[in-house]
Design a protein around this motif. Structure first.
Motif, short mmCIF file in Angstrom:
data_model
loop_
_atom_site.label_atom_id
_atom_site.label_comp_id
_atom_site.label_asym_id
_atom_site.label_seq_id
_atom_site.Cartn_x
_atom_site.Cartn_y
_atom_site.Cartn_z
N ALA A 42 0.79 -1.17 -0.04
CA ALA A 42 0.02 0.20 -0.14
C ALA A 42 0.97 1.17 -0.06
O ALA A 42 0.58 2.24 -0.55
N ALA A 43 1.92 1.29 0.70
CA ALA A 43 2.74 2.48 0.85
C ALA A 43 3.49 2.74 -0.53
O ALA A 43 3.72 3.55 -1.05
N ARG A 44 3.94 1.60 -1.07
CA ARG A 44 4.70 1.52 -2.56
C ARG A 44 3.91 2.13 -3.66
O ARG A 44 4.35 3.23 -4.23
N PHE A 45 2.37 1.76 -3.54
CA PHE A 45 1.55 2.37 -4.78
C PHE A 45 0.90 3.47 -4.09
O PHE A 45 -0.01 4.07 -5.06
N GLY A 46 0.84 3.96 -2.99
CA GLY A 46 0.01 5.18 -2.63
C GLY A 46 -1.17 4.99 -2.51
O GLY A 46 -1.78 5.93 -2.83
#
Length: 253
Positions: A42-46
Protein backbone atom coordinates in the motif's frame (compact mmCIF):
# COMPACT_ATOMS: atom_id res chain seq x y z
CA UNK A 1 -23.25 10.00 -30.58
CA UNK A 2 -23.15 11.08 -26.93
CA UNK A 3 -21.37 9.30 -24.14
CA UNK A 4 -23.43 6.66 -22.35
CA UNK A 5 -23.81 6.75 -18.58
CA UNK A 6 -21.63 3.63 -18.28
CA UNK A 7 -18.84 5.21 -20.35
CA UNK A 8 -18.81 8.31 -18.17
CA UNK A 9 -18.18 6.36 -14.95
CA UNK A 10 -14.48 6.70 -13.96
CA UNK A 11 -12.38 3.56 -13.54
CA UNK A 12 -12.38 2.44 -9.88
CA UNK A 13 -9.12 2.98 -8.04
CA UNK A 14 -8.79 -0.72 -7.21
CA UNK A 15 -9.15 -1.67 -10.88
CA UNK A 16 -6.41 0.72 -11.94
CA UNK A 17 -4.25 -0.69 -9.14
CA UNK A 18 -5.04 -4.21 -10.29
CA UNK A 19 -3.64 -3.32 -13.74
CA UNK A 20 -0.48 -1.82 -12.22
CA UNK A 21 0.00 -4.83 -9.94
CA UNK A 22 -0.50 -7.23 -12.86
CA UNK A 23 2.27 -5.50 -14.79
CA UNK A 24 4.52 -5.67 -11.73
CA UNK A 25 3.86 -9.42 -11.40
CA UNK A 26 5.01 -9.93 -14.99
CA UNK A 27 8.19 -7.88 -14.65
CA UNK A 28 9.35 -8.23 -11.04
CA UNK A 29 8.14 -11.50 -9.54
CA UNK A 30 8.61 -15.19 -10.31
CA UNK A 31 6.06 -18.00 -9.96
CA UNK A 32 5.74 -18.99 -6.31
CA UNK A 33 7.42 -15.85 -5.01
CA UNK A 34 5.85 -14.31 -1.90
CA UNK A 35 4.67 -10.72 -2.26
CA UNK A 36 5.53 -8.03 0.32
CA UNK A 37 2.96 -7.53 3.07
CA UNK A 38 -0.11 -5.34 2.54
CA UNK A 39 1.32 -2.40 4.48
CA UNK A 40 4.45 -2.24 2.31
CA UNK A 41 2.50 -2.70 -0.93
CA UNK A 42 0.00 0.00 0.00
CA UNK A 43 2.87 2.39 0.80
CA UNK A 44 4.66 1.59 -2.46
CA UNK A 45 1.63 2.31 -4.64
CA UNK A 46 0.27 5.14 -2.51
CA UNK A 47 -3.17 3.63 -1.88
CA UNK A 48 -5.29 2.74 1.11
CA UNK A 49 -5.05 -0.84 2.34
CA UNK A 50 -8.76 -1.35 1.58
CA UNK A 51 -8.11 -0.45 -2.08
CA UNK A 52 -5.10 -2.76 -2.14
CA UNK A 53 -7.15 -5.65 -0.75
CA UNK A 54 -9.77 -5.20 -3.48
CA UNK A 55 -7.07 -5.32 -6.16
CA UNK A 56 -5.45 -8.40 -4.62
CA UNK A 57 -8.81 -10.16 -4.38
CA UNK A 58 -9.47 -9.41 -8.06
CA UNK A 59 -6.09 -10.83 -9.07
CA UNK A 60 -6.77 -13.91 -6.96
CA UNK A 61 -10.09 -14.42 -8.75
CA UNK A 62 -8.25 -14.16 -12.08
CA UNK A 63 -5.77 -16.81 -10.98
CA UNK A 64 -2.75 -14.47 -10.89
CA UNK A 65 -2.27 -14.75 -7.13
CA UNK A 66 -2.73 -17.37 -4.44
CA UNK A 67 -3.36 -16.47 -0.81
CA UNK A 68 -2.60 -19.28 1.63
CA UNK A 69 -2.86 -19.22 5.39
CA UNK A 70 0.53 -19.30 7.06
CA UNK A 71 2.33 -18.62 3.77
CA UNK A 72 1.10 -15.28 2.45
CA UNK A 73 0.27 -14.09 -1.05
CA UNK A 74 2.26 -15.80 -3.79
CA UNK A 75 2.46 -15.49 -7.57
CA UNK A 76 0.37 -18.25 -9.17
CA UNK A 77 1.70 -20.42 -12.01
CA UNK A 78 0.23 -19.98 -15.52
CA UNK A 79 -3.21 -21.43 -16.08
CA UNK A 80 -3.42 -25.04 -17.22
CA UNK A 81 -5.02 -25.54 -20.63
CA UNK A 82 -7.95 -27.99 -20.61
CA UNK A 83 -8.32 -29.27 -24.18
CA UNK A 84 -11.93 -29.44 -25.38
CA UNK A 85 -12.94 -30.66 -28.82
CA UNK A 86 -9.54 -32.09 -29.70
CA UNK A 87 -9.29 -34.94 -32.17
CA UNK A 88 -6.48 -36.60 -30.20
CA UNK A 89 -8.43 -39.45 -28.63
CA UNK A 90 -6.44 -41.48 -26.08
CA UNK A 91 -7.30 -43.62 -23.08
CA UNK A 92 -6.60 -42.31 -19.57
CA UNK A 93 -3.21 -43.52 -18.41
CA UNK A 94 -1.71 -43.62 -21.90
CA UNK A 95 1.91 -42.60 -22.48
CA UNK A 96 2.40 -38.92 -21.71
CA UNK A 97 -0.61 -38.71 -19.41
CA UNK A 98 0.33 -36.36 -16.55
CA UNK A 99 -2.42 -37.56 -14.18
CA UNK A 100 -1.42 -39.41 -11.01
CA UNK A 101 -3.42 -42.53 -10.18
CA UNK A 102 -4.12 -42.48 -6.44
CA UNK A 103 -6.70 -45.16 -5.65
CA UNK A 104 -9.29 -47.58 -7.01
CA UNK A 105 -12.37 -49.13 -5.44
CA UNK A 106 -15.55 -50.94 -6.45
CA UNK A 107 -18.74 -48.95 -5.83
CA UNK A 108 -21.98 -47.92 -7.47
CA UNK A 109 -21.63 -44.79 -9.65
CA UNK A 110 -24.02 -41.80 -9.55
CA UNK A 111 -27.25 -42.35 -11.48
CA UNK A 112 -26.25 -40.11 -14.45
CA UNK A 113 -23.00 -42.06 -14.88
CA UNK A 114 -24.86 -45.38 -14.67
CA UNK A 115 -27.09 -44.05 -17.44
CA UNK A 116 -24.11 -43.24 -19.65
CA UNK A 117 -22.67 -46.71 -19.04
CA UNK A 118 -26.07 -48.37 -19.60
CA UNK A 119 -25.85 -50.38 -16.39
CA UNK A 120 -28.43 -50.96 -13.66
CA UNK A 121 -28.64 -48.50 -10.77
CA UNK A 122 -26.56 -49.80 -7.90
CA UNK A 123 -24.34 -52.01 -10.06
CA UNK A 124 -20.73 -51.56 -8.85
CA UNK A 125 -17.98 -50.37 -11.20
CA UNK A 126 -14.28 -49.71 -10.85
CA UNK A 127 -13.81 -46.10 -9.67
CA UNK A 128 -10.28 -44.84 -10.28
CA UNK A 129 -9.34 -41.65 -8.45
CA UNK A 130 -6.64 -39.51 -10.05
CA UNK A 131 -5.13 -36.08 -9.52
CA UNK A 132 -3.32 -33.53 -11.66
CA UNK A 133 -0.75 -31.01 -10.37
CA UNK A 134 1.45 -28.33 -11.89
CA UNK A 135 4.33 -26.51 -10.19
CA UNK A 136 3.58 -28.68 -7.16
CA UNK A 137 0.04 -27.31 -6.91
CA UNK A 138 -3.12 -29.46 -7.28
CA UNK A 139 -5.23 -28.23 -10.19
CA UNK A 140 -7.68 -31.05 -10.88
CA UNK A 141 -9.23 -34.20 -9.39
CA UNK A 142 -10.83 -36.96 -11.42
CA UNK A 143 -13.13 -39.90 -10.85
CA UNK A 144 -12.97 -42.43 -13.68
CA UNK A 145 -15.86 -44.93 -13.80
CA UNK A 146 -15.09 -48.22 -15.57
CA UNK A 147 -17.60 -51.11 -15.69
CA UNK A 148 -16.35 -54.65 -15.16
CA UNK A 149 -17.23 -55.50 -18.76
CA UNK A 150 -14.55 -53.07 -20.00
CA UNK A 151 -11.76 -54.74 -17.98
CA UNK A 152 -12.71 -58.44 -17.81
CA UNK A 153 -9.19 -59.79 -17.17
CA UNK A 154 -8.57 -58.33 -13.71
CA UNK A 155 -9.25 -61.56 -11.82
CA UNK A 156 -5.54 -62.40 -11.60
CA UNK A 157 -4.71 -59.10 -9.86
CA UNK A 158 -4.73 -59.57 -6.10
CA UNK A 159 -4.48 -55.94 -4.97
CA UNK A 160 -8.05 -54.92 -4.01
CA UNK A 161 -7.43 -51.16 -3.90
CA UNK A 162 -4.78 -48.45 -3.94
CA UNK A 163 -2.60 -46.93 -6.64
CA UNK A 164 -1.36 -50.32 -7.92
CA UNK A 165 -4.95 -51.46 -8.50
CA UNK A 166 -5.73 -48.17 -10.26
CA UNK A 167 -2.81 -48.56 -12.64
CA UNK A 168 -3.80 -52.18 -13.36
CA UNK A 169 -7.35 -51.14 -14.26
CA UNK A 170 -6.05 -48.44 -16.60
CA UNK A 171 -3.68 -50.90 -18.31
CA UNK A 172 -6.55 -53.32 -18.91
CA UNK A 173 -8.75 -50.53 -20.24
CA UNK A 174 -6.10 -49.67 -22.84
CA UNK A 175 -6.46 -53.15 -24.33
CA UNK A 176 -9.72 -51.97 -25.90
CA UNK A 177 -9.63 -50.14 -29.21
CA UNK A 178 -10.76 -46.58 -28.51
CA UNK A 179 -13.36 -45.58 -31.09
CA UNK A 180 -13.92 -42.00 -29.94
CA UNK A 181 -14.85 -39.73 -27.08
CA UNK A 182 -16.97 -36.70 -26.30
CA UNK A 183 -16.75 -34.01 -23.63
CA UNK A 184 -19.14 -31.70 -21.84
CA UNK A 185 -18.01 -28.77 -19.70
CA UNK A 186 -19.96 -26.88 -17.04
CA UNK A 187 -19.23 -24.41 -14.27
CA UNK A 188 -19.82 -25.78 -10.79
CA UNK A 189 -18.99 -25.38 -7.11
CA UNK A 190 -16.44 -27.51 -5.30
CA UNK A 191 -17.91 -30.18 -3.04
CA UNK A 192 -16.24 -30.82 0.30
CA UNK A 193 -14.13 -33.77 -0.93
CA UNK A 194 -13.06 -31.98 -4.14
CA UNK A 195 -12.28 -28.79 -2.22
CA UNK A 196 -9.99 -30.66 0.18
CA UNK A 197 -8.09 -32.35 -2.64
CA UNK A 198 -7.78 -29.10 -4.63
CA UNK A 199 -6.76 -27.00 -1.61
CA UNK A 200 -9.79 -24.72 -1.97
CA UNK A 201 -12.76 -23.83 0.21
CA UNK A 202 -16.05 -25.72 -0.34
CA UNK A 203 -18.17 -23.83 -2.83
CA UNK A 204 -15.17 -22.41 -4.73
CA UNK A 205 -15.79 -22.18 -8.52
CA UNK A 206 -14.66 -25.20 -10.52
CA UNK A 207 -14.87 -26.47 -14.10
CA UNK A 208 -16.43 -29.92 -14.35
CA UNK A 209 -15.41 -31.81 -17.50
CA UNK A 210 -17.34 -35.02 -18.21
CA UNK A 211 -15.80 -37.30 -20.85
CA UNK A 212 -17.32 -40.44 -22.33
CA UNK A 213 -14.95 -42.97 -23.94
CA UNK A 214 -16.40 -45.26 -26.63
CA UNK A 215 -15.25 -48.79 -27.54
CA UNK A 216 -17.00 -51.81 -29.04
CA UNK A 217 -20.01 -49.66 -29.90
CA UNK A 218 -20.74 -48.58 -26.33
CA UNK A 219 -19.58 -46.24 -23.56
CA UNK A 220 -16.62 -48.09 -22.07
CA UNK A 221 -15.70 -45.52 -19.40
CA UNK A 222 -16.78 -42.15 -18.03
CA UNK A 223 -14.47 -39.52 -16.54
CA UNK A 224 -15.69 -36.70 -14.29
CA UNK A 225 -12.78 -34.29 -13.79
CA UNK A 226 -13.04 -31.24 -11.53
CA UNK A 227 -10.63 -28.40 -12.36
CA UNK A 228 -9.87 -25.32 -10.26
CA UNK A 229 -11.49 -22.45 -12.14
CA UNK A 230 -8.82 -20.03 -10.92
CA UNK A 231 -5.93 -22.02 -12.41
CA UNK A 232 -7.42 -23.58 -15.55
CA UNK A 233 -8.81 -22.36 -18.85
CA UNK A 234 -10.44 -24.14 -21.79
CA UNK A 235 -8.58 -24.58 -25.07
CA UNK A 236 -10.18 -25.50 -28.38
CA UNK A 237 -8.78 -26.97 -31.59
CA UNK A 238 -6.64 -29.90 -32.64
CA UNK A 239 -3.13 -28.44 -32.48
CA UNK A 240 -2.61 -29.25 -28.81
CA UNK A 241 -0.63 -26.06 -28.31
CA UNK A 242 -1.41 -23.87 -25.32
CA UNK A 243 -0.70 -20.14 -25.49
CA UNK A 244 -0.69 -18.49 -22.08
CA UNK A 245 -2.24 -15.02 -21.67
CA UNK A 246 -2.47 -13.48 -18.22
CA UNK A 247 -4.37 -10.35 -19.30
CA UNK A 248 -8.13 -11.16 -19.24
CA UNK A 249 -8.85 -8.51 -21.86
CA UNK A 250 -6.45 -10.20 -24.31
CA UNK A 251 -7.63 -13.65 -23.28
CA UNK A 252 -11.19 -12.78 -24.20
CA UNK A 253 -10.26 -11.40 -27.63
Amino acid sequence: MGTTQLESVPEPKYWHLRTVLSEALDSEFAVGEILPNERDLAARFGVARATLRQALEQLELEGRLQRRRGVGTTVAPPRVGVAVGTEQHVWPGATGDAWHAADCAMAAPPAPVAGFLEIADGEPVHIVRRSLATHGQPVAAELLYIPASSVPDLSAIDTPSGAARARAVLRELQRLELEGQDRAVELGSARADDAKELDRLPGAPVLVVTTRFFAEGRTAAVSVATYRADTCRLTFGDSGGVEIHHDPERRAS
